[in-house]
Design an enzyme around this catalytic site. Structure first.
Site, PDB file in Angstrom:
ATOM      1  N   HIS A  22      -9.667 -10.778 -24.365  1.00  0.00           N
ATOM      2  CA  HIS A  22      -8.537 -10.319 -25.691  1.00  0.00           C
ATOM      3  C   HIS A  22      -8.415  -9.054 -25.991  1.00  0.00           C
ATOM      4  O   HIS A  22      -9.341  -8.778 -26.494  1.00  0.00           O
ATOM      5  CB  HIS A  22      -8.574 -11.739 -26.024  1.00  0.00           C
ATOM      6  CG  HIS A  22      -9.110 -11.886 -27.470  1.00  0.00           C
ATOM      7  ND1 HIS A  22      -9.688 -11.022 -28.118  1.00  0.00           N
ATOM      8  CD2 HIS A  22     -10.256 -12.898 -26.736  1.00  0.00           C
ATOM      9  CE1 HIS A  22     -10.371 -11.792 -28.883  1.00  0.00           C
ATOM     10  NE2 HIS A  22     -11.169 -13.003 -28.343  1.00  0.00           N
ATOM     11  N   ASP A  30       1.803   6.856 -14.119  1.00  0.00           N
ATOM     12  CA  ASP A  30       2.940   7.183 -13.317  1.00  0.00           C
ATOM     13  C   ASP A  30       1.732   8.378 -12.536  1.00  0.00           C
ATOM     14  O   ASP A  30       0.061   8.373 -12.302  1.00  0.00           O
ATOM     15  CB  ASP A  30       3.444   8.260 -13.592  1.00  0.00           C
ATOM     16  CG  ASP A  30       3.327   9.268 -14.599  1.00  0.00           C
ATOM     17  OD1 ASP A  30       2.416   9.513 -14.588  1.00  0.00           O
ATOM     18  OD2 ASP A  30       4.310   9.352 -15.634  1.00  0.00           O
ATOM     19  N   ARG A 108       0.817  12.170 -27.071  1.00  0.00           N
ATOM     20  CA  ARG A 108       0.132  12.447 -25.603  1.00  0.00           C
ATOM     21  C   ARG A 108      -1.274  12.165 -25.583  1.00  0.00           C
ATOM     22  O   ARG A 108      -1.932  11.668 -25.269  1.00  0.00           O
ATOM     23  CB  ARG A 108       0.890  13.658 -25.305  1.00  0.00           C
ATOM     24  CG  ARG A 108       0.101  14.341 -23.964  1.00  0.00           C
ATOM     25  CD  ARG A 108       0.742  15.197 -23.533  1.00  0.00           C
ATOM     26  NE  ARG A 108      -0.326  16.394 -22.514  1.00  0.00           N
ATOM     27  CZ  ARG A 108      -0.326  17.220 -22.288  1.00  0.00           C
ATOM     28  NH1 ARG A 108       0.505  18.260 -22.958  1.00  0.00           N
ATOM     29  NH2 ARG A 108      -1.566  17.826 -21.204  1.00  0.00           N
ATOM     30  N   TYR A 130       6.879  10.255 -18.477  1.00  0.00           N
ATOM     31  CA  TYR A 130       6.557   9.287 -19.619  1.00  0.00           C
ATOM     32  C   TYR A 130       6.301   8.069 -19.128  1.00  0.00           C
ATOM     33  O   TYR A 130       7.264   7.574 -19.927  1.00  0.00           O
ATOM     34  CB  TYR A 130       7.939   9.710 -20.686  1.00  0.00           C
ATOM     35  CG  TYR A 130       6.813  11.195 -20.965  1.00  0.00           C
ATOM     36  CD1 TYR A 130       6.287  11.679 -21.915  1.00  0.00           C
ATOM     37  CD2 TYR A 130       8.356  12.167 -21.818  1.00  0.00           C
ATOM     38  CE1 TYR A 130       5.861  13.069 -22.296  1.00  0.00           C
ATOM     39  CE2 TYR A 130       8.167  13.394 -22.190  1.00  0.00           C
ATOM     40  CZ  TYR A 130       6.575  13.705 -22.738  1.00  0.00           C
ATOM     41  OH  TYR A 130       6.451  14.751 -22.774  1.00  0.00           O
ATOM     42  N   GLY A 131       6.497   7.681 -17.951  1.00  0.00           N
ATOM     43  CA  GLY A 131       6.755   6.286 -17.652  1.00  0.00           C
ATOM     44  C   GLY A 131       5.254   6.121 -17.202  1.00  0.00           C
ATOM     45  O   GLY A 131       5.294   4.946 -16.898  1.00  0.00           O
ATOM     46  N   ASN A 132       4.090   6.295 -18.376  1.00  0.00           N
ATOM     47  CA  ASN A 132       2.996   5.454 -18.535  1.00  0.00           C
ATOM     48  C   ASN A 132       3.106   4.258 -18.924  1.00  0.00           C
ATOM     49  O   ASN A 132       3.603   4.221 -20.474  1.00  0.00           O
ATOM     50  CB  ASN A 132       1.691   6.229 -19.074  1.00  0.00           C
ATOM     51  CG  ASN A 132       2.164   7.750 -17.710  1.00  0.00           C
ATOM     52  OD1 ASN A 132       0.959   7.480 -17.169  1.00  0.00           O
ATOM     53  ND2 ASN A 132       1.821   8.513 -18.421  1.00  0.00           N
TER      54      ASN A 132
END
Length: 143
Positions: A22, A30, A108, A130-132
């Site tokens: 946890h 991406d 970023r 910006y797909g991360n």
């Protein structure tokens, strides 16, 4: 193949998910993300979209309820976000975690700092800018 395990979950990814504790974070990156420059535990899921991996991981993975469990990169000054990217992620997330909190957006370089500390980075075939997304693992409830 294992019964009940999504076919997008490789044996290596299943091991990583099981080893995480946890508060540990995993990044679904991406195809353009410089994963190998920031983390020594990089797995490949080339050709897979992040929504496919979210759909595969979230039935196995409890999101953290004590800290932000969903984090994405905010646009660099001068860029604009394609809001459909987060919307498609949210639709997949909410299918498995209907009460999931909002996605936190960070800069970023702050995102890169998180990548250095992440338990693992999964390189995908996602091409959305910006797909991360970071997933922070929570405590699995005792059944």
């Amino acid at each position: 193949m294992l019964k009940g395990i999504h076919p997008a979950i490789s044996p290596e990814l299943l091991q990583v998910l099981a080893q995480m504790g946890h508060g540990d974070e995993i990044i679904l990156a991406d195809a353009h993300f410089p994963a190998h420059s920031y983390n020594g535990n990089v797995l490949r899921s080339d050709g897979l979209k992040i929504t496919t991996l979210l759909d595969a991981i979230l039935p196995l993975f409890e999101l953290d309820s004590y800290a932000e469990p969903l984090i994405m990169m905010q646009a660099v000054e001068g860029d604009t976000l394609d809001l459909t990217v987060e919307a498609s992620y949210r639709a997949t997330i909410e299918k498995h975690v209907p009460d999931a909190p909002a996605v936190l957006r960070i800069g970023r370089f702050e995102f890169y700092d998180r990548a250095e500390k992440a338990f693992a980075v999964i390189m995908t075939g996602e091409t959305a800018k910006y797909g991360n997304i970071v997933l922070r693992k929570g405590v699995t409830p005792i059944a």
